[in-house]
Scaffold this motif. Structure first.
Motif, mmCIF file in Angstrom:
data_model
loop_
_atom_site.group_PDB
_atom_site.id
_atom_site.type_symbol
_atom_site.label_atom_id
_atom_site.label_comp_id
_atom_site.label_asym_id
_atom_site.label_seq_id
_atom_site.Cartn_x
_atom_site.Cartn_y
_atom_site.Cartn_z
ATOM 1 N N TRP A 1 0.838 -1.212 0.000
ATOM 2 C CA TRP A 1 0.000 0.000 0.000
ATOM 3 C C TRP A 1 0.863 1.248 0.000
ATOM 4 C CZ3 TRP A 1 -0.752 3.751 3.956
ATOM 5 C CH2 TRP A 1 -0.070 3.493 5.163
ATOM 6 N N ASP A 2 0.280 2.350 -0.452
ATOM 7 C CA ASP A 2 0.960 3.646 -0.517
ATOM 8 C C ASP A 2 -0.058 4.714 -0.135
ATOM 9 O OD1 ASP A 2 3.285 5.391 -1.778
ATOM 10 O OD2 ASP A 2 1.437 6.149 -2.686
ATOM 11 N N PRO A 3 0.364 5.726 0.632
ATOM 12 C CA PRO A 3 -0.586 6.782 1.007
ATOM 13 C C PRO A 3 -1.013 7.577 -0.233
ATOM 14 C CG PRO A 3 1.402 6.856 2.368
ATOM 15 C CD PRO A 3 1.693 5.966 1.204
ATOM 16 N N ALA A 4 -2.272 7.510 -0.566
ATOM 17 C CA ALA A 4 -2.787 8.184 -1.762
ATOM 18 C C ALA A 4 -3.526 9.451 -1.369
ATOM 19 C CB ALA A 4 -3.727 7.246 -2.502
ATOM 20 N N PRO A 5 -3.761 10.352 -2.328
ATOM 21 C CA PRO A 5 -4.592 11.525 -2.021
ATOM 22 C C PRO A 5 -5.975 11.099 -1.557
ATOM 23 C CG PRO A 5 -3.511 11.777 -4.146
ATOM 24 C CD PRO A 5 -3.260 10.372 -3.709
ATOM 25 N N PHE A 6 -6.574 11.916 -0.732
ATOM 26 C CA PHE A 6 -7.857 11.616 -0.098
ATOM 27 C C PHE A 6 -8.956 11.340 -1.112
ATOM 28 C CE2 PHE A 6 -11.879 13.044 1.894
ATOM 29 C CZ PHE A 6 -11.886 12.232 3.020
ATOM 30 N N SER A 7 -8.923 12.018 -2.237
ATOM 31 C CA SER A 7 -9.971 11.862 -3.244
ATOM 32 C C SER A 7 -10.084 10.401 -3.686
ATOM 33 C CB SER A 7 -9.656 12.723 -4.455
ATOM 34 O OG SER A 7 -8.530 12.181 -5.122
ATOM 35 N N ALA A 8 -9.018 9.614 -3.434
ATOM 36 C CA ALA A 8 -9.022 8.197 -3.782
ATOM 37 C C ALA A 8 -9.360 7.982 -5.245
ATOM 38 C CB ALA A 8 -9.972 7.405 -2.886
ATOM 39 N N ASN A 9 -9.058 8.995 -6.016
ATOM 40 C CA ASN A 9 -9.249 8.948 -7.438
ATOM 41 C C ASN A 9 -8.015 8.241 -8.005
ATOM 42 O OD1 ASN A 9 -9.271 9.633 -10.117
ATOM 43 N ND2 ASN A 9 -10.053 11.706 -9.749
ATOM 44 N N LEU A 10 -8.226 7.206 -8.803
ATOM 45 C CA LEU A 10 -7.074 6.444 -9.285
ATOM 46 C C LEU A 10 -6.405 7.099 -10.492
ATOM 47 C CD1 LEU A 10 -8.414 2.788 -9.018
ATOM 48 C CD2 LEU A 10 -6.898 3.983 -7.454
ATOM 49 N N SER A 11 -6.956 8.197 -10.963
ATOM 50 C CA SER A 11 -6.496 8.774 -12.220
ATOM 51 C C SER A 11 -5.012 9.110 -12.197
ATOM 52 C CB SER A 11 -7.291 10.028 -12.556
ATOM 53 O OG SER A 11 -6.729 11.115 -11.860
ATOM 54 N N GLN A 12 -4.428 9.123 -13.383
ATOM 55 C CA GLN A 12 -2.984 9.333 -13.516
ATOM 56 C C GLN A 12 -2.543 10.600 -12.804
ATOM 57 O OE1 GLN A 12 -0.781 7.860 -16.272
ATOM 58 N NE2 GLN A 12 -2.236 6.565 -17.330
ATOM 59 N N ALA A 13 -3.355 11.648 -12.930
ATOM 60 C CA ALA A 13 -2.956 12.943 -12.385
ATOM 61 C C ALA A 13 -2.961 12.917 -10.868
ATOM 62 C CB ALA A 13 -3.904 14.020 -12.883
ATOM 63 N N SER A 14 -3.764 12.071 -10.276
ATOM 64 C CA SER A 14 -3.897 12.161 -8.842
ATOM 65 C C SER A 14 -2.925 11.247 -8.088
ATOM 66 C CB SER A 14 -5.357 11.957 -8.498
ATOM 67 O OG SER A 14 -5.534 11.049 -7.506
ATOM 68 N N TRP A 15 -3.056 9.951 -8.153
ATOM 69 C CA TRP A 15 -2.180 9.089 -7.345
ATOM 70 C C TRP A 15 -1.105 8.429 -8.188
ATOM 71 C CZ3 TRP A 15 -3.302 3.414 -6.041
ATOM 72 C CH2 TRP A 15 -2.364 2.918 -5.117
ATOM 73 N N TYR A 16 -1.484 7.874 -9.312
ATOM 74 C CA TYR A 16 -0.605 6.979 -10.067
ATOM 75 C C TYR A 16 0.778 7.588 -10.337
ATOM 76 C CZ TYR A 16 1.098 3.627 -13.400
ATOM 77 O OH TYR A 16 1.875 2.695 -14.027
ATOM 78 N N ASN A 17 0.805 8.845 -10.685
ATOM 79 C CA ASN A 17 2.096 9.480 -10.975
ATOM 80 C C ASN A 17 2.652 10.275 -9.795
ATOM 81 O OD1 ASN A 17 2.568 8.579 -13.660
ATOM 82 N ND2 ASN A 17 0.889 9.911 -14.323
ATOM 83 N N ARG A 18 1.970 10.193 -8.649
ATOM 84 C CA ARG A 18 2.436 10.965 -7.498
ATOM 85 C C ARG A 18 2.405 10.139 -6.226
ATOM 86 N NH1 ARG A 18 -0.286 15.780 -6.032
ATOM 87 N NH2 ARG A 18 -2.230 15.198 -7.063
ATOM 88 N N THR A 19 2.827 8.890 -6.314
ATOM 89 C CA THR A 19 2.847 8.048 -5.124
ATOM 90 C C THR A 19 3.924 8.575 -4.170
ATOM 91 O OG1 THR A 19 4.393 6.547 -6.202
ATOM 92 C CG2 THR A 19 2.053 6.000 -6.391
ATOM 93 N N ASP A 20 3.769 8.301 -2.868
ATOM 94 C CA ASP A 20 4.796 8.719 -1.905
ATOM 95 C C ASP A 20 6.125 8.042 -2.232
ATOM 96 O OD1 ASP A 20 3.385 10.509 -0.426
ATOM 97 O OD2 ASP A 20 3.475 9.404 1.468
ATOM 98 N N TYR A 21 6.088 6.754 -2.573
ATOM 99 C CA TYR A 21 7.261 5.969 -2.974
ATOM 100 C C TYR A 21 6.874 5.192 -4.226
ATOM 101 C CZ TYR A 21 9.051 7.210 1.599
ATOM 102 O OH TYR A 21 9.484 7.914 2.695
ATOM 103 N N PRO A 22 7.874 4.776 -5.027
ATOM 104 C CA PRO A 22 7.554 4.151 -6.332
ATOM 105 C C PRO A 22 6.966 2.745 -6.216
ATOM 106 C CG PRO A 22 9.913 4.201 -5.973
ATOM 107 C CD PRO A 22 9.315 4.946 -4.828
ATOM 108 N N ILE A 23 5.764 2.642 -5.695
ATOM 109 C CA ILE A 23 5.138 1.342 -5.451
ATOM 110 C C ILE A 23 4.918 0.554 -6.740
ATOM 111 C CG2 ILE A 23 2.801 2.392 -5.378
ATOM 112 C CD1 ILE A 23 2.027 0.198 -3.336
ATOM 113 N N PHE A 24 4.557 1.244 -7.823
ATOM 114 C CA PHE A 24 4.188 0.505 -9.035
ATOM 115 C C PHE A 24 5.398 -0.050 -9.786
ATOM 116 C CE2 PHE A 24 0.462 3.350 -8.393
ATOM 117 C CZ PHE A 24 -0.405 2.345 -8.012
#
Ligand code: C5P
Length: 324
Positions: A173-196
Motif C-alpha cells: 500500500w501507498d498513502p494516496a490523495p484523499f480523493s481516492a481517485n485512481l487517475s494518472q494525475a492524482s495518485w498513479y504518478n504521485r505516489t509517496d514511494y515508487p510502489i508501481f
C-alpha cells in the motif's frame, strides 16, 4: 501474583502526550499533505458516542476492503495491468476461522506468545518484521505480509531479493490523495514511494507469489471512521499498517486476535521487537493517527482488560460473524 495495572484508556487524547510528541502530532493534525476534505464531525462532541458493537457494524457497512484489479482505470490501459490479481483480495483469500495480527511492537519481546500466534489459521505480519530468531515470542507462520511502499522502495530492506518477503501472500500500500481517485494525475504518478515500478519488478522475479495492492479508497474510508468517532481532529494521514491490517483480517476471518497493538504490561519505548531503537512515537503515533486507532480498537475489543494486560491481546469479531 500482582494485581492488574493500567491498560489502554479509550479516551486517550493528544493532550495526554509528552510535549515533544504532542507538538509532532499537532503538526500533522494541521498539515494536510493528502488534501483531506470534509473531515466531518471531528472536534464536535455533539454526536452520541457509539458502543463497541455499533462501531463494529459501522465499520462493516462503511469500509470496504478492496485491492486493485486489472479492470480499473488507469491500470486497464497499461501494459503491466495483467500482473495485478484478477479479483480483489477478499474474494480470493479465506475465509479463515481464527486469525492473528502481529503488531511489531517492542513489547512482544519476552512475551512467549509464539505458540499461541502460530495456532491461528492465518497470521498477518507487517513490513520488515522477521520471525527467524524470534519464534518463541512471535511465532513462525506468515500467511499474509502487509508492506508499505517505503519498504518496497528501500535498498536497505532489499525488498526484491530478501527471503523475508517470499513467504505467504503480499499486500502492498501507498498513502494516496484523499480523493481516492485512481487517475494518472492524482495518485498513479504521485505516489509517496515508487510502489508501481517495484511491484512490477517483484512480480517478474516472483511470478507465482500472490501480491495485492490496497485500493486507496479503503485507506480513506477507514480513516473517516476513525475521525468520525473521535472528538478531536486526528492526523490527516492514512491509518497505520497495524490498523489497515486488522481491518483486512476482519474481512477474511471469523475472529481476529491482535497482539501488542494495545500494549500489555510489557509496554516499552522499544519501537520494534526486532531492533534496538527507542521512540514512544512508535506506540503512540506521529505521522499516523495511531492514538485514535487504538482508542477505536479498545472500544471494539470483545476480550477482557486482563487479556490486554497479560497477553497484549485484543479480540475482534470478523465482519461475517456480525449480526448488524
Ligand atoms: O512500524 P511498523 O508500521 O512496521 O509496525 C507495524 C504496525 O504495528 C504499526 O503500523 C502499528 O500499528 C503497530 N505498532 C505499534 N506499536 C509499536 C510498533 C508498531 O502499535 N511500538
Amino acid at each position: 501474583h500482582s494485581s492488574m495495572g493500567e491498560v489502554w484508556d479509550e479516551e486517550m487524547s493528544s493532550s495526554m502526550l509528552g510535549s515533544r510528541l504532542r507538538k509532532v502530532v499537532q503538526n500533522y493534525q494541521a498539515m494536510n499533505k493528502y488534501n483531506v476534505e470534509n473531515t466531518g464531525p471531528g472536534g464536535v462532541a455533539s454526536r452520541p458516542k457509539l458502543s463497541g458493537s455499533e462501531l463494529l457494524c459501522r465499520l462493516k457497512s462503511q469500509v470496504q476492503v478492496l485491492t486493485l484489479t486489472p479492470d480499473l482505470q488507469p491500470f486497464a490501459s497499461l501494459s503491466w495491468s495483467s500482473q495485478l490479481p484478477v479479483k480483489s483480495v477478499t474474494s480470493e483469500l479465506g475465509p479463515y476461522k481464527s486469525c492473528a495480527v502481529v503488531s511489531s511492537a517492542g513489547s512482544l519481546r519476552n512475551s512467549g506468545l509464539g505458540k499461541e500466534i502460530d495456532s491461528h489459521d492465518a497470521v498477518l505480519r507487517f513490513n520488515t518484521a522477521p520471525t527467524s530468531g524470534y519464534e518463541k515470542d512471535v511465532g513462525s507462520k506468515t500467511t499474509i505480509r502487509l508492506i508499505n511502499s517505503q519498504v518496497m522502495a528501500s535498498d536497505e530492506h532489499r525488498f526484491l531479493s530478501s527471503s523475508l518477503y517470499s513467504n505467504g501472500v503480499l499486500v502492498g500500500w501507498d498513502p494516496a490523495p484523499f480523493s481516492a481517485n485512481l487517475s494518472q494525475a492524482s495518485w498513479y504518478n504521485r505516489t509517496d514511494y515508487p510502489i508501481f515500478t517495484q511491484y512490477q519488478r517483484y512480480r517478474r522475479l516472483h511470478p507465482l507469489q500472490p501480491f495485492y495492492i490496497l485500493h486507496p479508497r479503503f485507506e480513506w474510508q477507514l480513516w473517516q471512521q476513525i475521525q468520525d468517532n473521535m472528538v478531536e481532529p486526528i492526523q490527516k494521514n492514512p491509518p497505520s499498517s497495524g490498523m489497515l491490517g486488522t481491518v483486512v483480517m476482519m474481512s477474511l476471518c471469523e475472529v481476529v486476535h491482535v497482539y501488542e497493538f494495545l500494549p500489555s504490561r510489557r509496554k516499552t519505548e522499544l519501537c520494534h521487537y526486532y531492533q534496538r531503537f527507542y521512540d514512544a512515537a512508535c506506540t503512540l503515533g506521529a505521522y499516523h493517527p495511531l492514538l485514535y486507532e487504538k482508542n477505536l480498537v479498545k472500544r471494539m475489543n470483545q476480550g477482557t482488560d486482563q487479556e490486554i494486560f497479560t497477553h497484549g491481546r485484543v479480540t475482534l469479531p470478523g465482519f461475517s460473524a456480525l449480526n448488524c
